[in-house]
Design a protein around this motif. Structure first.
Motif, PDB file in Angstrom:
ATOM      1  N   MET A   1       0.711  -1.267   0.085  1.00 20.85           N
ATOM      2  CA  MET A   1      -0.035  -0.083   0.120  1.00 20.85           C
ATOM      3  C   MET A   1       0.989   1.183   0.011  1.00 20.85           C
ATOM      4  O   MET A   1       0.318   2.311  -0.064  1.00 20.85           O
ATOM      5  N   SER A   2       2.274   1.018  -0.205  1.00 22.73           N
ATOM      6  CA  SER A   2       2.990   2.319   0.246  1.00 22.73           C
ATOM      7  C   SER A   2       2.845   3.199  -0.809  1.00 22.73           C
ATOM      8  O   SER A   2       2.568   4.576  -0.592  1.00 22.73           O
ATOM      9  N   ASP A   3       2.609   2.950  -2.054  1.00 29.50           N
ATOM     10  CA  ASP A   3       2.651   4.109  -3.097  1.00 29.50           C
ATOM     11  C   ASP A   3       1.163   4.701  -2.996  1.00 29.50           C
ATOM     12  O   ASP A   3       1.207   5.915  -2.985  1.00 29.50           O
ATOM     13  N   LEU A   4       0.104   4.150  -2.844  1.00 29.65           N
ATOM     14  CA  LEU A   4      -1.039   4.691  -2.585  1.00 29.65           C
ATOM     15  C   LEU A   4      -1.309   5.684  -1.580  1.00 29.65           C
ATOM     16  O   LEU A   4      -1.818   6.770  -1.300  1.00 29.65           O
ATOM     17  N   VAL A   5      -0.700   5.157  -0.489  1.00 30.07           N
ATOM     18  CA  VAL A   5      -0.704   5.839   0.860  1.00 30.07           C
ATOM     19  C   VAL A   5       0.238   7.459   0.489  1.00 30.07           C
ATOM     20  O   VAL A   5      -0.184   8.571   0.851  1.00 30.07           O
ATOM     21  N   HIS A   6       1.425   7.303  -0.112  1.00 26.76           N
ATOM     22  CA  HIS A   6       2.299   8.262  -0.495  1.00 26.76           C
ATOM     23  C   HIS A   6       1.467   9.327  -1.370  1.00 26.76           C
ATOM     24  O   HIS A   6       1.611  10.509  -0.890  1.00 26.76           O
TER      25      HIS A   6
ATOM     26  N   ARG B   1       7.562   6.803   1.538  1.00 25.44           N
ATOM     27  CA  ARG B   1       7.268   5.388   0.871  1.00 25.44           C
ATOM     28  C   ARG B   1       8.030   4.409   1.688  1.00 25.44           C
ATOM     29  O   ARG B   1       9.133   4.780   2.257  1.00 25.44           O
ATOM     30  N   LEU B   2       7.485   3.221   1.973  1.00 25.80           N
ATOM     31  CA  LEU B   2       8.280   2.254   2.829  1.00 25.80           C
ATOM     32  C   LEU B   2       9.194   1.523   1.894  1.00 25.80           C
ATOM     33  O   LEU B   2       8.918   1.525   0.559  1.00 25.80           O
ATOM     34  N   ASP B   3      10.224   0.920   2.491  1.00 26.30           N
ATOM     35  CA  ASP B   3      11.284   0.190   1.870  1.00 26.30           C
ATOM     36  C   ASP B   3      11.717  -1.268   2.827  1.00 26.30           C
ATOM     37  O   ASP B   3      11.641  -0.778   3.850  1.00 26.30           O
ATOM     38  N   ALA B   4      11.350  -2.187   1.979  1.00 24.64           N
ATOM     39  CA  ALA B   4      11.632  -3.513   2.775  1.00 24.64           C
ATOM     40  C   ALA B   4      13.103  -3.422   3.409  1.00 24.64           C
ATOM     41  O   ALA B   4      13.389  -4.594   4.547  1.00 24.64           O
ATOM     42  N   ALA B   5      14.074  -2.710   2.946  1.00 31.58           N
ATOM     43  CA  ALA B   5      15.519  -2.816   3.435  1.00 31.58           C
ATOM     44  C   ALA B   5      15.422  -1.787   4.911  1.00 31.58           C
ATOM     45  O   ALA B   5      16.437  -1.870   5.318  1.00 31.58           O
ATOM     46  N   GLN B   6      14.365  -1.069   5.079  1.00 28.72           N
ATOM     47  CA  GLN B   6      14.280  -0.391   6.303  1.00 28.72           C
ATOM     48  C   GLN B   6      12.978  -1.072   7.036  1.00 28.72           C
ATOM     49  O   GLN B   6      12.054  -0.184   7.302  1.00 28.72           O
ATOM     50  N   PRO B   7      13.184  -2.268   7.730  1.00 29.72           N
ATOM     51  CA  PRO B   7      12.139  -2.885   8.370  1.00 29.72           C
ATOM     52  C   PRO B   7      11.813  -1.908   9.804  1.00 29.72           C
ATOM     53  O   PRO B   7      10.419  -1.900  10.117  1.00 29.72           O
ATOM     54  N   GLY B   8      12.623  -1.286  10.275  1.00 23.77           N
ATOM     55  CA  GLY B   8      12.183  -0.304  11.509  1.00 23.77           C
ATOM     56  C   GLY B   8      11.230   0.666  11.004  1.00 23.77           C
ATOM     57  O   GLY B   8      10.037   0.765  12.121  1.00 23.77           O
TER      58      GLY B   8
END
Length: 316
Positions: free
Chosen positions: A202-207, A214-221
């Motif tokens: 959902m990252s792009d729609l929320v952005h 945007r969220l990144d799987a490499a930044q789980p925190g």
């Protein structure tokens, strides 16, 4: 009635995708469908009951005016009725985990994840490296986060789940369960009990709508902070619900926006596009056999939402 149903579905299938048929409010099942054993075990372990958990989350919504206002504002941004968001929250905290008494607890939890050191990985291979494998090449040019992660999930199901690849035996389990549960199996967190894979989708729609990063799987925190922080997670809950409503309208020609039990069910089980496609095909087959169409049906979770609809309507 049977003839009317066939005529209505014939109109759905013969008209442009912009034309939709409204799914009636209320439950299709007279009695609540069976609740999965896992939910029963979690509830028993907490020495509580479904009714007690329901009353606790309802009380949180009833007594926290600021939270209700956040829900209403977010729903407005995403063009949905706030009762859909409330229904998802109530369902998750009735059958998944118990609600905290105060919203502030969720903010505290969110802050704790931001500084945590962990990663989304399986047997030492992080998911951001895993999806660089050649099997995922068909997804490489996809830009939208929802379509991208949906593509990656399909590749996982087709090429990896339950198979031996390059000498490694992969679990016969969901993509989200294998790579996106660094603490314990079955985990979801926060007010909306979102899982990390759904948040990434959902990252792009929320952005686009809420202007959040945007969220990144490499930044789980950062992903977990978003899941836990009510101010950040509510747009993701709304985006997930909006996506289900749009999928059923676009694919199956059905408007589920007046039935919170159906949107809650889809929030619980996921994969709205696949389910809308399957229902469309089923109804095409039913028409060919001279049978009436079938409406989307609620599961145990959505059944509760429709059954307690007056409680939820009173919130707004």
């Amino acid at each position: 009635m049977r003839t009317l149903g066939i005529v209505l579905l014939g109109l759905i299938l013969a008209t442009p995708v912009s034309a939709t048929t409204l799914v009636p409010a209320g439950n299709r099942h007279a009695e609540q469908p069976n609740v999965p054993g896992g939910s029963a075990r979690r509830t028993a372990a907490l020495q509580t009951t479904y009714d007690a958990k329901y009353r606790r989350v309802l009380k949180l919504l009833q007594t926290d005016r600021a939270l209700r206002e956040k829900i209403a504002d977010t729903a407005r941004d995403y063009g949905i009725d706030p009762i859909h968001i409330a229904g998802a929250i109530v369902g998750e905290h009735t059958y998944n985990v118990d609600a905290y008494d105060r919203l502030q607890t969720y903010y505290v939890k969110a802050a704790s994840y931001l500084g945590s050191s962990f990663s989304f990985k399986h047997k030492g291979e992080t998911v951001d490296r895993f999806v660089q494998r050649p099997q995922f090449a068909p997804c490489a040019k996809i830009l939208d986060s929802y379509d991208l992660w949906a593509c990656r999930e399909r590749i996982w199901n087709t090429h990896f789940a339950g198979k031996v690849v390059d000498g490694t035996q992969f679990p016969n389990d969901r993509f989200g369960a294998v790579f996106f549960q660094p603490f314990y199996a079955g985990q979801t967190f926060g007010l909306g009990q979102l899982n990390p894979l759904t948040a990434l989708q959902m990252s792009d729609l929320v952005h686009q709508i809420s202007r959040l990063p945007r969220l990144d799987a490499a930044q789980p925190g950062a992903v977990y902070e978003t899941i836990m922080d009510p101010d950040l997670t509510l747009p993701y809950v709304a985006a997930t619900l909006r996506t289900s409503i749009d999928a059923y309208r676009r694919i199956a020609g059905l408007d589920i926006s007046r039935n919170p039990g159906i949107t809650a069910t889809l929030y619980n089980v996921g994969s709205p596009e696949e389910r809308a496609t399957a229902l469309k095909q089923e109804n095409q087959d039913r028409v060919a056999r001279g049978e009436p169409p079938r409406w989307p049906e609620e599961n145990y979770y959505g059944w509760l939402v429709n059954d307690r609809i007056k409680d939820l309507e009173a919130l707004f």
